[in-house]
Every structure is written in C-alpha cells, then in structure tokens.
Design an enzyme around this catalytic site. Structure first.
Site, PDB file in Angstrom:
ATOM      1  N   GLU A 193     124.936  72.783  47.891  1.00 57.42           N
ATOM      2  CA  GLU A 193     124.026  71.943  47.293  1.00 57.42           C
ATOM      3  C   GLU A 193     123.223  71.053  47.955  1.00 57.42           C
ATOM      4  O   GLU A 193     122.148  70.765  47.980  1.00 57.42           O
ATOM      5  CB  GLU A 193     124.750  70.914  45.947  1.00 57.42           C
ATOM      6  CG  GLU A 193     123.744  70.213  45.315  1.00 57.42           C
ATOM      7  CD  GLU A 193     124.737  69.310  44.340  1.00 57.42           C
ATOM      8  OE1 GLU A 193     123.955  68.445  43.496  1.00 57.42           O
ATOM      9  OE2 GLU A 193     125.944  69.365  44.278  1.00 57.42           O
TER      10      GLU A 193
ATOM     11  N   GLU B  81     118.708  68.039  37.605  1.00 60.72           N
ATOM     12  CA  GLU B  81     119.637  69.118  38.093  1.00 60.72           C
ATOM     13  C   GLU B  81     118.865  70.393  37.893  1.00 60.72           C
ATOM     14  O   GLU B  81     118.595  70.848  36.854  1.00 60.72           O
ATOM     15  CB  GLU B  81     120.951  69.085  37.107  1.00 60.72           C
ATOM     16  CG  GLU B  81     121.701  68.012  37.120  1.00 60.72           C
ATOM     17  CD  GLU B  81     122.940  68.060  38.379  1.00 60.72           C
ATOM     18  OE1 GLU B  81     122.756  69.040  39.137  1.00 60.72           O
ATOM     19  OE2 GLU B  81     123.452  67.474  38.466  1.00 60.72           O
TER      20      GLU B  81
END
Length: 322
Positions: free
Chosen positions: A149, A286
């Site tokens: 990430e 997100e």
C-alpha cells in the site's frame, strides 16, 4: 488500511444541498456492460457534460511494470516504464508561474511509509488524536503478490503532483520516502495545517476481505474533544469528498464500495487522527481493496493508477474552483 471501528458512521440522510452526490447503476446498451456514475449536480461537470478540469491529464502509462522485491516482501516503486514519475522529487513543489490554481496549496498525504516495517516500535507509539490515543502509524496492507500500500500511495501521489502543478498549484507531500518511517498521524495533520492548505487528501488502499470491492471516500465527522475540533471543516470537507468521488468514478470506471458506505462511496469517521486534528478541508480516499484479486489487478496497473490520480486531481480542481 482497514476502516472498521467504533467511529464508523454510515451516511445519514441530509437535506438537499446545492451539490448532491447521486450514484446510479446504468446499463450501457452498446456493450451490454454495467457502469457506475457518480455526479455532482452543480460544479461536477462542464456545460458540455464533460468533467470539470478534464484538461488535467497525462498520458496513461502501460501496466505490467517490473517490480523488485523489497526487504519487507513487498516491492519497490514502479519503474519509469510503468508510466511512473521516475526519480524521487522534493516533498514540496515550487509555485507554478501561472495556471487556474495559482496561489492554491494542496497537500497530498501518501498513506504509510515504505520503511515503516523496519520501525515497528516507533510506529506503535501512541499519539493523541483528540478523542483518544492511537498508534503513530501502521505498515499498511498489500496485495497477495506483495505490492505494498505504501508503494501504491506514493506512486499515485507523484502522479497527482504532476497534474496539479501543471494547473499552477503548490503541492506538498507529507512524506516522499524521504524519512525512515512515518510521519505519525498527528504530524500528518499538522503538515496540512501549517501549510494552510486549501485542500488535503490522504491516499490509501484498503485491506478488506475477498469479494469486497470498490472505492470509498472518508469524511470527517463532527468532533470537539481535546485537541480536536472539526466543526469548521466538516462542510467543506464533504464538498471536497463528493467532488473527488464523482470525478474518481468518471476517470476510473470503478464503482463505489460494495461493503461500506451504502453504495454512496462516502463514509463518515470520527476516530481517524488525520481528520480529527485537521483544521483545513481534508478527506481520505480508499482507492480499492488490495486483498481482492480483481481490485488488486487495477491497483497494480500503471494505466489505472494514472486514471486514479487524474480523477482525484480533477475533484480537487473542481473543489478549489468552486
């Protein structure tokens, strides 16, 4: 990064506002495909129906770049052949000479840090977020094949910086892989505050279960506790988040989350220090779920990341132009 916790608040009904986020499932007759449309009724599109700020663009890079494993089992930043930004550049840009966003300051907050896994004791340190205390930071999540990430968020941040600087904005990053770990969540908020940013966006990718797909934008809830007081930013942050959500759909074709937000692509939180401690308009996004194979295929594509960067940037441009 997972967003399930005591501060979760599903979107509540609101009285109509000038800018209403509408999520529609439409059948595209020509291809027999299904697509999502999220539209801002005012300011979300130009007079011809095209996304406002559509000229904020860059050539879409090809996917499939070679990534080398990092010591954490993750991977290094995509190479220039993936359409990546190339060499690391400073965390703050110089103001452009001209452009629609001249005089505007945008802070991009790439979630986590590629070096966090080497500094577990430091990132586990508790910091004050107003409502309670939380860990300084986390390592973030990754795809099943190790694309971290932290690498994803930096890559999208670099692409956004290029797009926004081209429009005249001064762009600052909270971190650019230029420090061993962090910064902590309270410092991330402070960077945006000290910069007197006109808009701050924190970039993330989720680590939810298989089958959970889509993006969602995290909005600050009303918090007044300790060092946190979000009352002044709740309204403008919602405006920013709605515009980003609408342009993100248009640019990427991705649907709002099917596991949180009730199909709106918007979720309100009161337990995130990066939002609680902000004194300027700020949202989290997100971009997808790294633990789902279909979303992971998008997140690991350089071409898709360019679309994501363009969608988020176009939303910021729309917000700043009013």
């Amino acid at each position: 990064m997972s967003y399930t916790g005591p501060g979760f608040e599903p979107p509540q009904p609101r009285r109509p506002r000038r800018r209403v986020l509408t999520v529609a499932l439409a059948a595209l007759a020509s291809g027999g495909l299904l697509g999502w449309g999220v539209y801002a009724a005012v300011g979300g599109s130009g007079k011809d129906g095209t996304p406002e700020g559509a000229s904020v663009s860059a050539s879409g890079p090809a996917s499939g770049a070679t990534r080398t494993p990092s010591p954490s089992g993750g991977s290094t930043s995509p190479s220039a052949g993936d359409g990546g930004p190339g060499a690391t550049s400073p965390s703050a840009s110089a103001p452009a000479a001209s452009g629609a966003l001249k005089g505007k300051v945008v802070v991009i907050d790439p979630g986590h840090n590629p070096g966090n896994f080497r500094h577990t004791s430091e990132i586990n340190r508790q910091v004050d977020i107003g409502t309670n205390r939380k860990e300084c930071d986390t390592t973030g999540t990754s795809t099943d094949d190790g694309y971290a990430e932290a690498e994803f968020t930096l890559d999208v941040a670099h692409r956004m910086r290029t797009l926004l600087e081209a429009r005249g904005a001064t762009v600052k990053l909270t971190q650019d892989d230029d420090r061993p770990f962090g910064p902590c969540i309270d410092e991330r908020a402070r960077i945006g505050n000290d910069a007197q940013a006109d808009a701050v966006v924190s970039l993330h990718a989720d680590g939810s279960g298989t089958g959970n797909r889509g993006f969602h934008v995290i909005l600050p809830g009303t918090v007044r506790s300790g060092a946190a007081d979000t009352r002044a930013i709740v309204g403008p942050s919602r405006d920013l988040g709605e515009r980003i959500a609408g342009h993100f759909v248009r640019a990427t074709g991705s649907a709002p989350s099917n596991y949180t937000g009730g199909g709106t692509g918007l979720v309100t939180r009161k337990d995130l220090g990066g939002l609680n401690l902000s004194t300027v308009p700020k949202v989290f996004i997100e971009c997808g779920n790294m633990r789902d194979s279909k979303d992971a295929a998008l997140l690991t594509s350089g071409a898709w990341r360019q679309k994501a960067a363009r969608g988020i940037s176009d939303g910021i441009v729309s917000f700043l132009r009013g």
